[in-house]
Design an enzyme around this catalytic site. Sequence first.
Site, mmCIF file in Angstrom:
data_model
loop_
_atom_site.group_PDB
_atom_site.id
_atom_site.type_symbol
_atom_site.label_atom_id
_atom_site.label_comp_id
_atom_site.label_asym_id
_atom_site.label_seq_id
_atom_site.Cartn_x
_atom_site.Cartn_y
_atom_site.Cartn_z
ATOM 1 C CE LYS A 106 -2.102 1.796 13.822
ATOM 2 N NZ LYS A 106 -1.909 0.832 12.505
ATOM 3 C CD GLU A 123 -1.746 0.782 3.495
ATOM 4 O OE1 GLU A 123 -1.492 1.623 3.540
ATOM 5 O OE2 GLU A 123 -0.945 0.112 4.546
ATOM 6 C CG ASP A 179 -13.795 5.991 13.544
ATOM 7 O OD1 ASP A 179 -13.616 5.576 11.704
ATOM 8 O OD2 ASP A 179 -12.408 7.813 13.558
ATOM 9 C CB SER A 184 -11.122 1.508 9.184
ATOM 10 O OG SER A 184 -10.841 1.011 8.095
HETATM 11 N N1 PSU Z 1 -1.656 0.751 9.742
HETATM 12 C C1 PSU Z 1 -0.510 1.332 9.888
HETATM 13 N N2 PSU Z 1 -0.426 2.512 9.374
HETATM 14 C C2 PSU Z 1 -0.966 3.466 8.494
HETATM 15 C C3 PSU Z 1 -2.132 2.643 8.161
HETATM 16 C C4 PSU Z 1 -2.847 1.634 8.897
HETATM 17 O O1 PSU Z 1 0.180 0.917 10.394
HETATM 18 O O2 PSU Z 1 -0.894 4.232 8.105
HETATM 19 C C5 PSU Z 1 -3.566 3.268 7.272
HETATM 20 C C6 PSU Z 1 -3.750 1.874 6.159
HETATM 21 O O3 PSU Z 1 -3.123 2.960 4.912
HETATM 22 C C7 PSU Z 1 -5.261 1.281 6.520
HETATM 23 C C8 PSU Z 1 -5.413 3.518 6.955
HETATM 24 O O4 PSU Z 1 -5.709 1.420 5.536
HETATM 25 O O5 PSU Z 1 -4.735 3.952 7.798
HETATM 26 C C9 PSU Z 1 -6.656 3.161 7.906
HETATM 27 O O6 PSU Z 1 -7.183 4.249 7.507
HETATM 28 P P1 PSU Z 1 -9.411 4.429 8.531
HETATM 29 O O7 PSU Z 1 -8.517 4.294 9.940
HETATM 30 O O8 PSU Z 1 -8.924 5.971 8.076
HETATM 31 O O9 PSU Z 1 -10.152 3.592 7.569
HETATM 32 MN MN MN Z 2 -12.115 6.257 10.169
#
Ligand code: PSU
Ligand code: MN
Length: 311
Positions: A159, A25, A138, A140
């Site tokens: 995390k 990614e 929230d 993901s």
């Molecule tokens: N976990 C990490 N580093 C990151 C991300 C996740 O350790 O940069 C990024 C990934 O690209 C994941 C995104 O898909 O954060 C999730 O964001 P959100 O919670 O807004 O969906």
């Molecule tokens: Mn989100």
Amino acid sequence: MNNYLKISNEVQAALAEGRPVVALESTIISHGFPYPQNLECARRCEQIIREAGAVPATIAIIDGWIKVGLTEGELVRLAETREMAKCSRRDVAAILSRGGSGATTVAGTMLFAAMAGIRVFATGGIGGVHRGAQQTFDISADLEELAQTPVAVVSAGVKSILDIPLTREYLETAGVPVIGYDTDEFPNFYTRTSGIRVDYNLETTREIAKLIHTSHVLGLRGGILICNPIPPEYALDPAYIDEKIEAAIAEAQAQGISGKATTPFLLGKLYEITGGKSIEANRALVFNNAKVAAGIAVDLAGWNKITSFSS
Ligand code: PSU
Ligand code: MN
């Protein structure tokens, strides 16, 4: 194939010949690490995958194109550009239709990997259900993508900035198999354990590859989550990192951070308040995931060649 998709020659040749390919990614480059560690990390991931016998395919949207397999110049641009758009599924059409650029999240990368025919993807940690989601909603989009897109994602869990029990429940509802790579426990990103179990513990990349292959043969719709704990020598003390995470979340709330800004904000804040320790751990687990994903991709290419199994 569609008019927006540009697959590098190297990746295209590997796919055509049934050789192993691992997607990577780009949000982790643009929003997950500070410069220049992000560039170093992106290059090193590609190198680790090559050393393990697979072809890396870093994915991003560049000037209105879905790029699968980036040039060195494109990697540098992603690493150096501040304010690069963070591109999840809901952002894809908007960014492509105006000829823009964006770093793809796990969801965005899975979507494009599947379009290109790539079945294995290495990341750091996927997004999940945020703490307090009962109020904020929230959750993901990575979880919804796992529910519908047939790509196996190698991750060090989610995390502990997230709510792990709720994330597990969501994955179960979505029908996503959660596989531990030689672990019974769902790992906790910076630490190896969470007290929460995976669905199945498979001890070898060969067994994991066979499970992925079986899922494809059956034509099952969604993805597979492979949980690979951080190497022990890099794991952080749980009490230490939990306290820092609580502080980062409190700060996000105080500043009214929400939506797509939340994850990058928390990662940046943790970097600051751990004096860089969070980044050291993050690097180590991403490299470890790249290596395991490459092993799985190599074994998957082997299973795919055994035609009697798929007929
Ligand atoms: N976990 C990490 N580093 C990151 C991300 C996740 O350790 O940069 C990024 C990934 O690209 C994941 C995104 O898909 O954060 C999730 O964001 P959100 O919670 O807004 O969906
Ligand atoms: Mn989100």
